[in-house]
Design a protein around this motif. Structure first.
Motif, PDB file in Angstrom:
ATOM      1  N   GLY A  61       0.784  -1.242   0.000  1.00  0.00           N
ATOM      2  CA  GLY A  61       0.000   0.000   0.000  1.00  0.00           C
ATOM      3  C   GLY A  61       0.811   1.285   0.000  1.00  0.00           C
ATOM      4  O   GLY A  61       0.261   2.366  -0.175  1.00  0.00           O
ATOM      5  N   GLY A  62       2.125   1.193   0.239  1.00  0.00           N
ATOM      6  CA  GLY A  62       2.971   2.377   0.162  1.00  0.00           C
ATOM      7  C   GLY A  62       2.711   3.364   1.280  1.00  0.00           C
ATOM      8  O   GLY A  62       2.425   2.983   2.424  1.00  0.00           O
ATOM      9  N   THR A  63       2.804   4.657   0.956  1.00  0.00           N
ATOM     10  CA  THR A  63       2.758   5.687   2.001  1.00  0.00           C
ATOM     11  C   THR A  63       1.323   6.143   2.332  1.00  0.00           C
ATOM     12  O   THR A  63       1.141   7.184   2.966  1.00  0.00           O
ATOM     13  CB  THR A  63       3.657   6.894   1.654  1.00  0.00           C
ATOM     14  N   GLY A  64       0.346   5.397   1.880  1.00  0.00           N
ATOM     15  CA  GLY A  64      -0.995   5.563   2.414  1.00  0.00           C
ATOM     16  C   GLY A  64      -1.945   6.483   1.665  1.00  0.00           C
ATOM     17  O   GLY A  64      -3.081   6.667   2.118  1.00  0.00           O
ATOM     18  N   VAL A  65      -1.532   7.037   0.532  1.00  0.00           N
ATOM     19  CA  VAL A  65      -2.437   7.969  -0.163  1.00  0.00           C
ATOM     20  C   VAL A  65      -3.698   7.224  -0.635  1.00  0.00           C
ATOM     21  O   VAL A  65      -4.825   7.702  -0.449  1.00  0.00           O
ATOM     22  CB  VAL A  65      -1.712   8.686  -1.335  1.00  0.00           C
ATOM     23  N   ASN A  66      -3.509   6.043  -1.183  1.00  0.00           N
ATOM     24  CA  ASN A  66      -4.681   5.255  -1.614  1.00  0.00           C
ATOM     25  C   ASN A  66      -5.518   4.800  -0.410  1.00  0.00           C
ATOM     26  O   ASN A  66      -6.746   4.794  -0.469  1.00  0.00           O
ATOM     27  CB  ASN A  66      -4.252   4.022  -2.412  1.00  0.00           C
ATOM     28  N   ALA A  67      -4.842   4.428   0.663  1.00  0.00           N
ATOM     29  CA  ALA A  67      -5.564   3.957   1.853  1.00  0.00           C
ATOM     30  C   ALA A  67      -6.476   5.061   2.395  1.00  0.00           C
ATOM     31  O   ALA A  67      -7.621   4.813   2.782  1.00  0.00           O
ATOM     32  CB  ALA A  67      -4.580   3.496   2.926  1.00  0.00           C
ATOM     33  N   ILE A  68      -5.965   6.304   2.382  1.00  0.00           N
ATOM     34  CA  ILE A  68      -6.754   7.448   2.878  1.00  0.00           C
ATOM     35  C   ILE A  68      -7.981   7.654   1.984  1.00  0.00           C
ATOM     36  O   ILE A  68      -9.112   7.786   2.458  1.00  0.00           O
ATOM     37  CB  ILE A  68      -5.878   8.727   2.953  1.00  0.00           C
ATOM     38  N   VAL A  77      -9.817  -0.121   6.284  1.00  0.00           N
ATOM     39  CA  VAL A  77      -8.694  -0.438   5.384  1.00  0.00           C
ATOM     40  C   VAL A  77      -7.523  -0.974   6.211  1.00  0.00           C
ATOM     41  O   VAL A  77      -7.152  -0.388   7.231  1.00  0.00           O
ATOM     42  CB  VAL A  77      -8.190   0.813   4.624  1.00  0.00           C
ATOM     43  N   THR A  78      -6.946  -2.079   5.756  1.00  0.00           N
ATOM     44  CA  THR A  78      -5.669  -2.536   6.312  1.00  0.00           C
ATOM     45  C   THR A  78      -4.606  -2.259   5.263  1.00  0.00           C
ATOM     46  O   THR A  78      -4.704  -2.748   4.137  1.00  0.00           O
ATOM     47  CB  THR A  78      -5.704  -4.053   6.627  1.00  0.00           C
ATOM     48  N   LEU A  79      -3.611  -1.467   5.655  1.00  0.00           N
ATOM     49  CA  LEU A  79      -2.518  -1.144   4.722  1.00  0.00           C
ATOM     50  C   LEU A  79      -1.334  -2.041   5.090  1.00  0.00           C
ATOM     51  O   LEU A  79      -0.810  -1.963   6.199  1.00  0.00           O
ATOM     52  CB  LEU A  79      -2.146   0.333   4.874  1.00  0.00           C
ATOM     53  N   LEU A  80      -0.942  -2.894   4.160  1.00  0.00           N
ATOM     54  CA  LEU A  80       0.185  -3.805   4.382  1.00  0.00           C
ATOM     55  C   LEU A  80       1.324  -3.414   3.456  1.00  0.00           C
ATOM     56  O   LEU A  80       1.123  -3.241   2.258  1.00  0.00           O
ATOM     57  CB  LEU A  80      -0.249  -5.245   4.069  1.00  0.00           C
ATOM     58  N   ASP A  81       2.524  -3.275   4.018  1.00  0.00           N
ATOM     59  CA  ASP A  81       3.691  -2.981   3.174  1.00  0.00           C
ATOM     60  C   ASP A  81       4.919  -3.634   3.788  1.00  0.00           C
ATOM     61  O   ASP A  81       5.017  -3.800   4.997  1.00  0.00           O
ATOM     62  CB  ASP A  81       3.897  -1.463   3.039  1.00  0.00           C
ATOM     63  N   ILE A  82       5.866  -3.972   2.909  1.00  0.00           N
ATOM     64  CA  ILE A  82       7.068  -4.689   3.355  1.00  0.00           C
ATOM     65  C   ILE A  82       8.098  -3.763   4.006  1.00  0.00           C
ATOM     66  O   ILE A  82       8.928  -4.204   4.797  1.00  0.00           O
ATOM     67  CB  ILE A  82       7.688  -5.440   2.144  1.00  0.00           C
ATOM     68  N   LEU A  87       6.265   2.678   5.722  1.00  0.00           N
ATOM     69  CA  LEU A  87       5.141   2.702   6.665  1.00  0.00           C
ATOM     70  C   LEU A  87       5.220   3.881   7.639  1.00  0.00           C
ATOM     71  O   LEU A  87       4.190   4.359   8.110  1.00  0.00           O
ATOM     72  CB  LEU A  87       5.045   1.372   7.418  1.00  0.00           C
ATOM     73  N   GLU A  88       6.439   4.359   7.897  1.00  0.00           N
ATOM     74  CA  GLU A  88       6.558   5.564   8.747  1.00  0.00           C
ATOM     75  C   GLU A  88       5.889   6.756   8.055  1.00  0.00           C
ATOM     76  O   GLU A  88       5.198   7.550   8.679  1.00  0.00           O
ATOM     77  CB  GLU A  88       8.035   5.901   8.989  1.00  0.00           C
ATOM     78  N   TYR A  89       6.117   6.859   6.732  1.00  0.00           N
ATOM     79  CA  TYR A  89       5.464   7.935   5.963  1.00  0.00           C
ATOM     80  C   TYR A  89       3.939   7.740   5.980  1.00  0.00           C
ATOM     81  O   TYR A  89       3.189   8.706   6.108  1.00  0.00           O
ATOM     82  CB  TYR A  89       5.975   7.966   4.518  1.00  0.00           C
ATOM     83  N   ALA A  90       3.530   6.491   5.837  1.00  0.00           N
ATOM     84  CA  ALA A  90       2.082   6.203   5.825  1.00  0.00           C
ATOM     85  C   ALA A  90       1.460   6.655   7.148  1.00  0.00           C
ATOM     86  O   ALA A  90       0.414   7.312   7.169  1.00  0.00           O
ATOM     87  CB  ALA A  90       1.847   4.711   5.591  1.00  0.00           C
ATOM     88  N   LYS A  91       2.133   6.303   8.236  1.00  0.00           N
ATOM     89  CA  LYS A  91       1.629   6.666   9.569  1.00  0.00           C
ATOM     90  C   LYS A  91       1.473   8.184   9.679  1.00  0.00           C
ATOM     91  O   LYS A  91       0.434   8.688  10.137  1.00  0.00           O
ATOM     92  CB  LYS A  91       2.637   6.175  10.613  1.00  0.00           C
ATOM     93  N   ALA A  92       2.517   8.923   9.232  1.00  0.00           N
ATOM     94  CA  ALA A  92       2.485  10.389   9.317  1.00  0.00           C
ATOM     95  C   ALA A  92       1.369  10.950   8.428  1.00  0.00           C
ATOM     96  O   ALA A  92       0.636  11.856   8.838  1.00  0.00           O
ATOM     97  CB  ALA A  92       3.835  10.957   8.897  1.00  0.00           C
ATOM     98  N   ASN A  93       1.210  10.397   7.230  1.00  0.00           N
ATOM     99  CA  ASN A  93       0.162  10.897   6.320  1.00  0.00           C
ATOM    100  C   ASN A  93      -1.232  10.644   6.894  1.00  0.00           C
ATOM    101  O   ASN A  93      -2.103  11.508   6.826  1.00  0.00           O
ATOM    102  CB  ASN A  93       0.286  10.209   4.947  1.00  0.00           C
ATOM    103  N   ILE A  94      -1.404   9.462   7.460  1.00  0.00           N
ATOM    104  CA  ILE A  94      -2.731   9.111   7.992  1.00  0.00           C
ATOM    105  C   ILE A  94      -3.041   9.942   9.240  1.00  0.00           C
ATOM    106  O   ILE A  94      -4.184  10.373   9.451  1.00  0.00           O
ATOM    107  CB  ILE A  94      -2.816   7.584   8.258  1.00  0.00           C
ATOM    108  N   ALA A  95      -1.994  10.218  10.045  1.00  0.00           N
ATOM    109  CA  ALA A  95      -2.188  11.010  11.270  1.00  0.00           C
ATOM    110  C   ALA A  95      -2.696  12.423  10.962  1.00  0.00           C
ATOM    111  O   ALA A  95      -3.320  13.066  11.804  1.00  0.00           O
ATOM    112  CB  ALA A  95      -0.883  11.077  12.057  1.00  0.00           C
ATOM    113  N   LYS A  96      -2.426  12.899   9.739  1.00  0.00           N
ATOM    114  CA  LYS A  96      -2.887  14.256   9.371  1.00  0.00           C
ATOM    115  C   LYS A  96      -4.367  14.272   9.011  1.00  0.00           C
ATOM    116  O   LYS A  96      -4.933  15.321   8.730  1.00  0.00           O
ATOM    117  CB  LYS A  96      -2.077  14.764   8.170  1.00  0.00           C
ATOM    118  N   THR A  97      -4.999  13.107   8.937  1.00  0.00           N
ATOM    119  CA  THR A  97      -6.419  13.047   8.557  1.00  0.00           C
ATOM    120  C   THR A  97      -7.257  12.698   9.796  1.00  0.00           C
ATOM    121  O   THR A  97      -6.702  12.465  10.873  1.00  0.00           O
ATOM    122  CB  THR A  97      -6.659  11.942   7.502  1.00  0.00           C
ATOM    123  N   ILE A  98      -8.569  12.592   9.584  1.00  0.00           N
ATOM    124  CA  ILE A  98      -9.416  12.175  10.716  1.00  0.00           C
ATOM    125  C   ILE A  98      -9.793  10.705  10.545  1.00  0.00           C
ATOM    126  O   ILE A  98     -10.774  10.232  11.099  1.00  0.00           O
ATOM    127  CB  ILE A  98     -10.689  13.055  10.812  1.00  0.00           C
TER     128      ILE A  98
END
Ligand code: SAM
Length: 270
Positions: A61-68, A77-82, A87-98
């Motif tokens: 799922g990468g840095t979470g833009v699609n997951a958002i 949504v479960t975002l799985l990435d190797i 995933l650190e970027y994904a966490k930060a991106n998702i934290a900026k949303t509700i």
């Protein structure tokens, strides 16, 4: 001995792709947020098929833009990435949303997903070529994705395109690579890690062998992949929207499917 060698290669490959994506994480985040039809066209297909009640796996799922984007339109949504770095970027991106409550982030490998039970998901997205990066483990990856997906559910899968790579080699004056690619199986290097590029028939067969029916196939994108950066940069605002609309019409034309360097398959688990 052979089994040992296979196991060694498997572990080595897993480690390598993880390390490569850890290094690429910042660039990956930029790509996912960029104005690019390579990322925007798959999103159009996701939006076309996702339902409010869906429980989604965003595999690779990468840095979470699609997951958002999906979390706004479904149940969970479960975002799985190797890659832990990605995933650190994904966490930060998702934290900026509700939407944090609706998105779970997990580190894992699409070729082996024991953390999920059978039929756990009702919508599975694996776009951005993880199914190409796993090389010979593509059969395991497909089997795992089918196991965790519920019957009658939709799978959206993106991969590198064999014909698209050949076109790209030729456009760069690399005739030898193009000829070699035409003859054999595709293990080549694009911009990122080593990848396996599929012909349309090959991916169609892989999906059918794993119990899927194909609903749509698209080239993502088609002609825009053949334009020089200077020309591409000319398309802004309204012109960009116009180009995207045109590409959405072109990208599903059967006679053009091999033109772009990426393919997108929409399939249903039967
Ligand atoms: C090009 S990015 C695509 C990200 C996102 N899906 C998108 O389309 O914007 C590919 C992602 O797949 C991940 N990946 C590669 N191989 C994987 C594997 N075997 N299991 C899980 N993730 C993987 C990489 O770490 C990377 O974040």
């Amino acid at each position: 001995m052979n089994l040992f060698k296979t196991l060694f290669n498997m572990i080595h490959r897993h480690k390598k792709i993880k390390e490569e994506y850890d290094l690429l994480a910042e660039e990956e985040d930029k790509q996912e947020k960029s104005k690019s039809l390579r990322v925007e066209i798959p999103r159009e297909f996701i939006e076309k098929y996702i339902k409010k009640t869906d429980v989604v796996l965003d595999a690779g799922g990468g840095t979470g833009v699609n997951a958002i984007l999906m979390a706004e339109k479904c149940k969970h949504v479960t975002l799985l990435d190797i890659s832990p770095k990605v995933l650190e970027y994904a966490k930060a991106n998702i934290a900026k949303t509700i939407l944090s409550e609706k998105i779970e982030i997990m580190q894992g490998d699409i070729t082996h997903m024991p953390q999920f039970s059978g039929s756990q998901f009702t919508f599975l997205v694996c776009v951005g070529d993880s199914i190409s990066y796993v090389l010979n483990k593509r059969f395991d990856a497909m089997k795992e994705m089918m196991r965790v997906l519920k019957k009658n559910s939709i799978l959206i899968l993106g991969c590198d395109s064999k014909l698209g790579f050949i076109r790209d080699y030729l456009s760069k004056g690399n005739l030898n690579e193009a000829v070699i690619s035409m003859k054999g199986n595709q293990t080549c290097c694009g911009m990122g890690p080593k990848t396996y590029a599929y012909s349309i028939d090959e991916m169609t067969q892989l999906l059918k062998q794993n119990g899927c029916e194909i609903i749509e196939i698209a080239s993502t994108p088609t002609f825009t992949d053949t334009l020089s950066p200077e020309i591409k940069n000319k398309y802004k605002n309204e012109q960009w929207s116009k180009l995207k609309k045109l590409e959405m019409e072109l990208c599903v034309k059967p006679e053009l499917l091999g033109v772009g360097s990426h393919l997108l398959f929409v399939a249903r688990k039967c």
